[in-house]
Design an enzyme around this catalytic site. Sequence first.
Site, PDB file in Angstrom:
ATOM      1  N   ARG A 128       1.003  -1.055  -0.038  1.00 22.10           N
ATOM      2  CA  ARG A 128      -0.034   0.038  -0.057  1.00 22.10           C
ATOM      3  C   ARG A 128       1.108   1.519  -0.081  1.00 22.10           C
ATOM      4  O   ARG A 128       2.048   1.243   0.463  1.00 22.10           O
ATOM      5  CB  ARG A 128      -1.170  -0.223   1.103  1.00 22.10           C
ATOM      6  N   ARG A 163       4.967   3.602   3.745  1.00 18.95           N
ATOM      7  CA  ARG A 163       5.192   3.806   4.895  1.00 18.95           C
ATOM      8  C   ARG A 163       6.341   2.988   5.363  1.00 18.95           C
ATOM      9  O   ARG A 163       6.332   1.839   4.987  1.00 18.95           O
ATOM     10  CB  ARG A 163       4.075   3.519   5.800  1.00 18.95           C
ATOM     11  N   ARG A 174       3.640  -5.091  14.945  1.00 18.57           N
ATOM     12  CA  ARG A 174       2.419  -4.136  14.970  1.00 18.57           C
ATOM     13  C   ARG A 174       1.270  -5.023  15.549  1.00 18.57           C
ATOM     14  O   ARG A 174       0.232  -4.540  16.095  1.00 18.57           O
ATOM     15  CB  ARG A 174       2.242  -3.187  13.825  1.00 18.57           C
TER      16      ARG A 174
HETATM   17  P1  AMP Z   1      -0.889   3.947  12.667  1.00 21.88           P
HETATM   18  O1  AMP Z   1      -0.938   4.871  11.542  1.00 21.88           O
HETATM   19  O2  AMP Z   1      -2.144   4.127  13.484  1.00 21.88           O
HETATM   20  O3  AMP Z   1      -0.808   2.485  12.090  1.00 21.88           O
HETATM   21  O4  AMP Z   1       0.409   4.141  13.694  1.00 21.88           O
HETATM   22  C1  AMP Z   1       1.525   4.072  13.349  1.00 21.88           C
HETATM   23  C2  AMP Z   1       2.618   3.953  14.422  1.00 21.88           C
HETATM   24  O5  AMP Z   1       2.392   5.084  15.215  1.00 21.88           O
HETATM   25  C3  AMP Z   1       2.319   2.847  15.214  1.00 21.88           C
HETATM   26  O6  AMP Z   1       2.715   1.637  14.934  1.00 21.88           O
HETATM   27  C4  AMP Z   1       2.682   3.457  16.695  1.00 21.88           C
HETATM   28  O7  AMP Z   1       4.164   3.205  16.646  1.00 21.88           O
HETATM   29  C5  AMP Z   1       2.199   4.773  16.613  1.00 21.88           C
HETATM   30  N1  AMP Z   1       1.065   5.104  17.300  1.00 21.88           N
HETATM   31  C6  AMP Z   1       0.105   5.374  16.606  1.00 21.88           C
HETATM   32  N2  AMP Z   1      -0.970   5.827  17.433  1.00 21.88           N
HETATM   33  C7  AMP Z   1      -0.512   5.258  18.642  1.00 21.88           C
HETATM   34  C8  AMP Z   1      -1.474   5.119  19.922  1.00 21.88           C
HETATM   35  N3  AMP Z   1      -2.583   5.492  19.962  1.00 21.88           N
HETATM   36  N4  AMP Z   1      -0.541   4.933  20.920  1.00 21.88           N
HETATM   37  C9  AMP Z   1       0.643   4.254  20.666  1.00 21.88           C
HETATM   38  N5  AMP Z   1       1.352   4.363  19.521  1.00 21.88           N
HETATM   39  C10 AMP Z   1       0.823   4.768  18.394  1.00 21.88           C
END
Ligand code: AMP
Length: 216
Positions: A128, A163, A174
């Site tokens: 993606r 990303r 993750r």
């Molecule tokens: P995402 O785009 O939501 O997949 O977030 C990407 C990365 O940002 C995650 O793998 C975490 O490292 C960090 N992250 C985003 N939101 C959070 C959250 N609510 N709590 C902790 N880490 C976060």
Amino acid sequence: MKNLILLGPPGAGKGTQARNLCEAFGFVQLSTGDMLREAKKDQSELGKKVANIMARGELVTDEIVIGLIEKKLTNEENSKGFIFDGFPRTLAQADALRDLLETIGQKLDHVVELYVDDEKLVQRIIGRFTCSSCGELYHKTTKPPKNPSICDICGSKDTFNYRQDDNEDSLKIRLLAYYRDTSPLIGYYHAHNKLRKVNGLGSVDEIQSKIRNILS
Ligand code: AMP
């Protein structure tokens, strides 16, 4: 006014669905992942602090993300409601969100859990990419742009962005973080009578319409 959480593992479609709901209804999307990626791009102190943690696929501290959400909730002009995308991800974040909403005289209406099996998540995530100019989401096999270097939506050239954490090693971590730290929120919101489950397999429009039914 409606406040909604989209809950689900990486690749479940939270970002896509949040964007469409915001476009259609004027909600404000609050994605902590997007906020952290912005901080990284700006090379701010916060960005530098979280860069390695994010690249590995681990969670940043509750304190950091709660601080980001608090700032948005108290500063954002918003009459339609918030869509929380990627927040909360731990029980401590969920408690903090409840308190923050209470402070601004609001409440949470629904938590939509988008569920998708792991194999499908891996397929969706590996490949993606987004247009960094307008944010449109693409996938190299399921949704490629008509021209490989031009965005279908805004026409920008060479703005596609992959990303850093969308690789198999980070994805494993993750997913582990999701099942270990975030999936307990399913029980938490079920107990608070807020949880609605939506099968995240299907077309973007099908899933969008299921979420809209929940909101109506
Ligand atoms: P995402 O785009 O939501 O997949 O977030 C990407 C990365 O940002 C995650 O793998 C975490 O490292 C960090 N992250 C985003 N939101 C959070 C959250 N609510 N709590 C902790 N880490 C976060």
